[in-house]
Each structure stands twice: as C-alpha cells, then as structure tokens.
Design a protein around this motif. Structure first.
Motif, mmCIF file in Angstrom:
data_model
loop_
_atom_site.group_PDB
_atom_site.id
_atom_site.type_symbol
_atom_site.label_atom_id
_atom_site.label_comp_id
_atom_site.label_asym_id
_atom_site.label_seq_id
_atom_site.Cartn_x
_atom_site.Cartn_y
_atom_site.Cartn_z
ATOM 1 N N TYR A 170 0.832 -1.208 0.000
ATOM 2 C CA TYR A 170 0.000 0.000 0.000
ATOM 3 C C TYR A 170 0.867 1.259 0.000
ATOM 4 O O TYR A 170 2.047 1.230 0.372
ATOM 5 N N LEU A 171 0.273 2.361 -0.403
ATOM 6 C CA LEU A 171 0.975 3.631 -0.427
ATOM 7 C C LEU A 171 1.258 4.105 0.996
ATOM 8 O O LEU A 171 0.449 3.867 1.898
ATOM 9 N N PRO A 172 2.388 4.773 1.217
ATOM 10 C CA PRO A 172 2.750 5.225 2.573
ATOM 11 C C PRO A 172 1.899 6.412 3.009
ATOM 12 O O PRO A 172 2.335 7.553 3.028
ATOM 13 N N LYS A 173 0.674 6.096 3.388
ATOM 14 C CA LYS A 173 -0.298 7.149 3.686
ATOM 15 C C LYS A 173 -1.223 6.698 4.810
ATOM 16 O O LYS A 173 -1.768 5.599 4.773
ATOM 17 N N THR A 174 -1.387 7.539 5.813
ATOM 18 C CA THR A 174 -2.329 7.255 6.895
ATOM 19 C C THR A 174 -3.757 7.377 6.374
ATOM 20 O O THR A 174 -4.050 8.229 5.521
ATOM 21 N N GLY A 322 -12.805 4.155 -2.185
ATOM 22 C CA GLY A 322 -11.490 4.087 -2.812
ATOM 23 C C GLY A 322 -10.404 3.605 -1.871
ATOM 24 O O GLY A 322 -9.226 3.920 -2.061
ATOM 25 N N VAL A 323 -10.786 2.825 -0.870
ATOM 26 C CA VAL A 323 -9.861 2.310 0.141
ATOM 27 C C VAL A 323 -9.682 0.805 -0.062
ATOM 28 O O VAL A 323 -10.652 0.085 -0.301
ATOM 29 N N ILE A 363 -5.358 -2.043 5.745
ATOM 30 C CA ILE A 363 -6.265 -1.103 5.104
ATOM 31 C C ILE A 363 -5.472 0.127 4.673
ATOM 32 O O ILE A 363 -4.603 0.596 5.424
ATOM 33 N N GLY A 364 -5.731 0.588 3.467
ATOM 34 C CA GLY A 364 -4.971 1.728 2.969
ATOM 35 C C GLY A 364 -5.307 2.050 1.534
ATOM 36 O O GLY A 364 -6.444 1.860 1.092
ATOM 37 N N TYR A 365 -4.291 2.483 0.798
ATOM 38 C CA TYR A 365 -4.530 3.007 -0.546
ATOM 39 C C TYR A 365 -3.610 2.335 -1.564
ATOM 40 O O TYR A 365 -2.405 2.191 -1.346
ATOM 41 N N GLN A 366 -4.211 1.916 -2.666
ATOM 42 C CA GLN A 366 -3.486 1.315 -3.773
ATOM 43 C C GLN A 366 -4.438 1.215 -4.960
ATOM 44 O O GLN A 366 -5.665 1.225 -4.788
ATOM 45 N N ASP A 367 -3.881 1.140 -6.159
ATOM 46 C CA ASP A 367 -4.724 0.953 -7.340
ATOM 47 C C ASP A 367 -5.510 -0.348 -7.209
ATOM 48 O O ASP A 367 -5.071 -1.289 -6.536
#
Length: 383
Positions: A170-174, A322-323, A363-367
């Motif tokens: 996942y992207l390094p994002k809270t 979008g999570v 849980i986080g963000y990715q395509d």
C-alpha cells in the motif's frame, strides 16, 4: 517483474533457456473464463441463480469457495459448507470457513434486495455445530426464504463486482480522517466492535505481529503445505480449478516450466520458490500503514457468521471510498504453534473476557487489484 529483473532472477537458479515466440511479457495471462463471474450474470437467469451469481464473489479463506447452495425447495436456498474444501491445518475448527459463509450470505442478501426480494435468513435451524469441531458440513448453515419486497435497495450492491482483497503493497499514507470516520461508524451487528491502528506509530507493533504470524505459518511444514497444495500456478491450473491461491504471468510460467516452482520446491527452505513466499509476506507487511480488526463478544458459530457479514460490508464500503483492504488473519488461526503470538496480539488489541478477534486486516490506498478466480455457478449449486 520487468524482463531484465526476470532474467537475473532465473539466472540465479542456473536455468538457461531461449525466449520463445510467446515472449516473456505476454505468456500465461489470467484465463478469462476463470474471472468471468466478475462481469456479472445474465439478467435472464432464474432469480435464485442471479442472486447466487453475486454471492459467489464473496471473500473467503484461501479462496476455497466452500459453499453448497441447495435449491430443491421452491423460492428458497439452503446453504451448506462444502466439506471437501476445509482447511484442517490452519483452520482446525473451521472458524474462518464459517466466516466465509457469512460473507456469502451478506452478498446474497444484498443481491436479493436488488432483485426485488427480501432474504429471510435463519441461521443453524437444525442446530449450531460445536466450535471445537472441524467438519461443519453435516447440517445447514442457513435457510433463506425469498419473499417479494418493496423495500429500498442496498446502496452497496454496486460495489460487489468492484470489491477486491488487495494484496499489493500500500501507499505510505495514513487513512484519511473522513474515511476512518465513515468506516468506523458503519452499522455493526450487536456486540461487534471495530478497531484501527493508524499511521506509523500505532501500526508498527501490529505490522510486526502480522509478519511474524505469516513467517510462522510458512516455517511450519504442515501449515505451509496446506497453502502450497492449494496454489494454482499458471493459466492451465487456474482454469482447471478456479479456486485457491493463483500465481500466473511470465515469471511463474518459466519457473514452473524449468522445475523451479513446484510443491517440492515451495516446501524446501532455501529454494527460490520458498524464499519467494517469504519475500512476498515481508513485502506486504512492510508496505502496511494502517490495520484494523473486528471483535465479537464471544466465539459462537452465529457470531462467526455475523462477523463475515459485517466484514464484507466493510470491504464494500471501503471499495466505495477508494480504500483497499486485505485480510491477514494468520495470527488468529488456532493451531498450537500460533498460541503464544496470538496471546500477544490479543493483549495489544485489548481483548477482554470471552471476546474474540474474528478478522484482522490491512487497510490503505493502492490501485485496484485484479479479480481472483471464481468457480462456476453450477459447481456450488445443488438443484
């Protein structure tokens, strides 16, 4: 993996080959028939088959799809566990298999509403199996009676075919505050509770536990083998089985072709196949910046089913936002070697009395990830 990295990797095994006309980049693609269910069913299908075509897209352990839908009663569905698709080594009490029945039932209920029916679900109407037994296939999980309804449709229906268990880094994002608030406020079954660890400081101990649990599973021969024999390598195997853990693409094609990717190799420490699994586990653990869990008041079979129902709704809601979500429930498995690590995890979470963590997830963000294979509807239906 790009061509140069692939050749360097294969070169390390001592394998020498000439590129064929197929090429290194286009061979061994996911078979279209294995993921055709994600395109949605023909609207001309009989109502129950249309509803079940959506239910079989539910997340489930090891993608074993251990569902049998009995349609012998008019306007009804009786759901059983497929006893040939259990996970006796990593899931010795079939807790995760039962959670997978819950995810199926929730998608069934959502799809029924979309089709104009209310799914009246009666759980364990012939008795609830004991929580310390593996074979949960003898009695039905649920009886579902479909009745016409004028109730409004479920807003999450549109997310069923878009939902994924995203296993990528996942992207390094809270997790964004608005997303956290929306997911945290999702309506749960009575007695359930969601928890989250957000950002580097909070997530670090859980990320380490998740990685340690995965490594423990991979270094315990019988639990590793349970995954290995359910791994489908290459398009041919994926098309044949349409379940399990799918690996495909040029790298796996050539490794398998030259004998570097088979059951023996995957079970042997020091081989590329075995080390590749470890590298994969450490990779997704490292690239995790938020984690969450779902707790129930105790560990009854009904609570396990309802945990599955709530989890898949969380997955659908996350998809809408979008999570990305990826279950990493190795630390929740009940085989003896996992006991001590599980105690540490429960202490960190703050589990009290008879409470049970039923789901643990990244849980986080990715395509958006690619869909996983699904069996044919006819494979799970008993008419």
């Amino acid at each position: 993996m790009n061509r140069r990295a692939f050749l360097r990797t294969v070169g390390g095994t001592g394998i020498i080959f000439a590129a064929s006309a197929v090429g290194l980049t286009q061979c061994d693609q996911m078979p279209k028939e294995a993921i055709s269910a994600w395109q949605g069913p023909n609207n001309q299908l009989e109502d129950r088959e249309w509803i079940l075509s959506h239910a079989l897209l539910a997340p489930n352990p090891h993608n074993m799809q251990a569902w049998v839908a009995d349609l012998t009663e008019d306007n009804a569905i009786t759901l059983f566990v497929d006893g040939t698709r259990l996970l006796p080594d990593t899931d010795p009490y079939a807790r995760q298999i039962i959670i997978g029945q819950g995810t199926f039932l929730e998608l069934l209920s959502i799809a029924a509403r979309e089709r104009g029916f209310d799914a009246n679900i009666s759980l364990f109407h012939e008795g609830e199996p004991a929580t310390d037994q593996l074979d949960v296939s003898k009695k039905p999980i649920a009886h579902i009676k479909l009745t016409p309804t004028a109730y409004s449709k479920d807003q999450l229906f549109s997310q069923i075919r878009l939902r994924r268990s995203n296993k990528q880094g996942y992207l390094p994002k809270t997790l964004e505050k608005s997303h956290h608030e929306t997911l945290s406020s999702m309506e749960l079954v009575s007695g359930q509770k969601l928890g989250f660890a957000l950002g580097e400081l909070q997530v670090d101990p859980y990320r380490k536990i998740a990685a340690e649990a995965m490594l423990l599973e991979m270094n315990t021969p019988r639990t590793l083998r349970e995954s290995v024999i359910r791994t489908r390598i290459g398009a041919d195997e994926i098309a044949k089985h349409r379940d399990g853990i799918d690996l495909h693409g040029p790298m796996f094609y050539w490794l398998k072709k030259f004998g570097a990717m088979d059951e023996k190799q995957a079970m042997t420490p020091g081989t590329m196949a075995h080390q590749g699994g470890i590298d994969y586990a450490l990779g997704w653990a490292k690239d995790t910046y938020n984690m969450g869990w779902l707790i129930t008041e105790s560990n009854s079979r009904s609570e396990q089913v309802n945990a599955g129902r709530s989890y898949v709704r969380l997955n659908l809601l996350a998809t809408k936002l979008g999570v990305s979500i990826h279950p990493v429930s190795q630390v929740l498995q009940e085989y003896p070697e996992m006991t001590e690590l599980q105690k540490t995890f429960n202490q960190n979470v703050g589990v009290k009395n008879q409470q049970r963590v039923q789901m643990f997830f990244r849980i986080g963000y990715q395509d958006q990830a690619a869909p996983s294979p699904r069996r044919r509807l006819a494979d799970i239906v008993k008419a």
